[in-house]
Scaffold this motif. Structure first.
Motif, PDB file in Angstrom:
ATOM      1  N   ALA A 210     -19.218  18.836  -9.569  1.00  0.00           N
ATOM      2  CA  ALA A 210     -20.383  19.323 -10.222  1.00  0.00           C
ATOM      3  C   ALA A 210     -20.560  20.962  -9.792  1.00  0.00           C
ATOM      4  O   ALA A 210     -20.848  21.850 -10.536  1.00  0.00           O
ATOM      5  CB  ALA A 210     -21.425  18.573  -9.997  1.00  0.00           C
ATOM      6  N   LEU A 211     -20.542  21.054  -8.502  1.00  0.00           N
ATOM      7  CA  LEU A 211     -20.818  22.584  -7.935  1.00  0.00           C
ATOM      8  C   LEU A 211     -19.662  23.286  -8.509  1.00  0.00           C
ATOM      9  O   LEU A 211     -19.798  24.360  -8.731  1.00  0.00           O
ATOM     10  CB  LEU A 211     -20.798  22.345  -6.618  1.00  0.00           C
ATOM     11  N   TYR A 212     -18.399  22.946  -8.342  1.00  0.00           N
ATOM     12  CA  TYR A 212     -17.370  23.764  -8.660  1.00  0.00           C
ATOM     13  C   TYR A 212     -17.477  24.231 -10.189  1.00  0.00           C
ATOM     14  O   TYR A 212     -17.157  25.263 -10.467  1.00  0.00           O
ATOM     15  CB  TYR A 212     -15.824  22.916  -8.679  1.00  0.00           C
ATOM     16  N   GLU A 213     -18.075  23.188 -11.184  1.00  0.00           N
ATOM     17  CA  GLU A 213     -18.270  23.648 -12.438  1.00  0.00           C
ATOM     18  C   GLU A 213     -19.381  24.510 -12.954  1.00  0.00           C
ATOM     19  O   GLU A 213     -19.662  24.857 -14.245  1.00  0.00           O
ATOM     20  CB  GLU A 213     -17.908  22.132 -13.262  1.00  0.00           C
ATOM     21  N   GLU A 214     -20.268  24.426 -11.928  1.00  0.00           N
ATOM     22  CA  GLU A 214     -21.569  25.388 -11.975  1.00  0.00           C
ATOM     23  C   GLU A 214     -20.863  26.594 -12.595  1.00  0.00           C
ATOM     24  O   GLU A 214     -20.157  27.651 -11.893  1.00  0.00           O
ATOM     25  CB  GLU A 214     -22.208  25.429 -11.047  1.00  0.00           C
ATOM     26  N   THR A 215     -21.628  27.145 -13.656  1.00  0.00           N
ATOM     27  CA  THR A 215     -21.326  28.604 -13.990  1.00  0.00           C
ATOM     28  C   THR A 215     -21.969  29.599 -12.993  1.00  0.00           C
ATOM     29  O   THR A 215     -21.327  30.624 -12.568  1.00  0.00           O
ATOM     30  CB  THR A 215     -21.428  28.911 -15.676  1.00  0.00           C
ATOM     31  N   GLU A 216     -23.029  29.248 -12.864  1.00  0.00           N
ATOM     32  CA  GLU A 216     -23.760  30.194 -11.974  1.00  0.00           C
ATOM     33  C   GLU A 216     -23.905  29.603 -10.514  1.00  0.00           C
ATOM     34  O   GLU A 216     -24.636  28.567 -10.468  1.00  0.00           O
ATOM     35  CB  GLU A 216     -25.088  30.667 -12.299  1.00  0.00           C
ATOM     36  N   LYS A 217     -23.185  29.891  -9.541  1.00  0.00           N
ATOM     37  CA  LYS A 217     -23.261  29.118  -8.158  1.00  0.00           C
ATOM     38  C   LYS A 217     -24.532  29.465  -7.499  1.00  0.00           C
ATOM     39  O   LYS A 217     -25.136  30.293  -7.660  1.00  0.00           O
ATOM     40  CB  LYS A 217     -22.212  29.681  -7.433  1.00  0.00           C
ATOM     41  N   PRO A 218     -25.276  28.282  -7.073  1.00  0.00           N
ATOM     42  CA  PRO A 218     -26.316  28.322  -6.510  1.00  0.00           C
ATOM     43  C   PRO A 218     -26.165  29.089  -5.197  1.00  0.00           C
ATOM     44  O   PRO A 218     -25.330  29.404  -4.473  1.00  0.00           O
ATOM     45  CB  PRO A 218     -26.808  26.855  -5.966  1.00  0.00           C
TER      46      PRO A 218
ATOM     47  N   ALA B 210     -25.519  26.115  -1.427  1.00  0.00           N
ATOM     48  CA  ALA B 210     -24.616  25.094  -1.874  1.00  0.00           C
ATOM     49  C   ALA B 210     -25.382  23.828  -1.274  1.00  0.00           C
ATOM     50  O   ALA B 210     -24.786  22.751  -1.757  1.00  0.00           O
ATOM     51  CB  ALA B 210     -23.355  25.414  -1.626  1.00  0.00           C
TER      52      ALA B 210
ATOM     53  N   PHE C   6     -27.802  22.320  -3.019  1.00  0.00           N
ATOM     54  CA  PHE C   6     -27.225  21.715  -4.292  1.00  0.00           C
ATOM     55  C   PHE C   6     -26.722  20.367  -4.062  1.00  0.00           C
ATOM     56  O   PHE C   6     -27.064  19.344  -4.727  1.00  0.00           O
ATOM     57  CB  PHE C   6     -26.403  22.488  -4.726  1.00  0.00           C
TER      58      PHE C   6
ATOM     59  N   HIS D 162     -28.168  16.778  -5.575  1.00  0.00           N
ATOM     60  CA  HIS D 162     -27.405  15.967  -6.216  1.00  0.00           C
ATOM     61  C   HIS D 162     -26.930  14.521  -5.378  1.00  0.00           C
ATOM     62  O   HIS D 162     -26.736  13.530  -6.202  1.00  0.00           O
ATOM     63  CB  HIS D 162     -26.058  16.562  -6.825  1.00  0.00           C
TER      64      HIS D 162
END
Length: 103
Positions: free
Chosen positions: A33-41, A44, A47, A51
């Motif tokens: 899910a973190l990898y697929e985030e378009t805008e990385k938080p 991390a 995040f 989750h």
């Protein structure tokens, strides 16, 4: 060489334990899910905590609930003391069952 194999065995046992408990699947899903985030938080770790259900807001809520529980416990104790005192006073004015049966 046997030390290396013993260590390998412990690692394998630990890996199986994590798999059986579902830890590896959960971590993998969160990392995907973190990898697929378009805008990385920016953070991390936050995040991951969010989750995984370890949000900091929950601890604030828990502290609020603890304080509320403490207040309610004190109020309950006061009411129990008041109830005990009122029962004692009421017994002074109520006739005992022996007195009522004699009349």
């Amino acid at each position: 060489m046997s030390y290396y194999r013993g260590s390998e065995s412990k690692r394998e046992q630990f890996r199986r334990y994590l798999e059986k408990a579902g830890v590896l699947d959960t971590l993998t899903n969160v990392l995907v899910a973190l990898y697929e985030e378009t805008e990385k938080p920016n953070n991390a770790l936050d995040f991951l905590k969010h989750h995984l259900g370890v949000a900091g807001v929950e601890t604030a809520d828990a502290e609020t609930l603890r304080l509320g529980l403490s207040e309610l416990q004190q109020k309950c104790d006061l009411l129990m003391e008041e109830n005990k005192e009122l029962r004692k006073r009421l017994l002074q004015y109520e006739p005992t069952p022996e007195d009522g049966a004699a009349e």
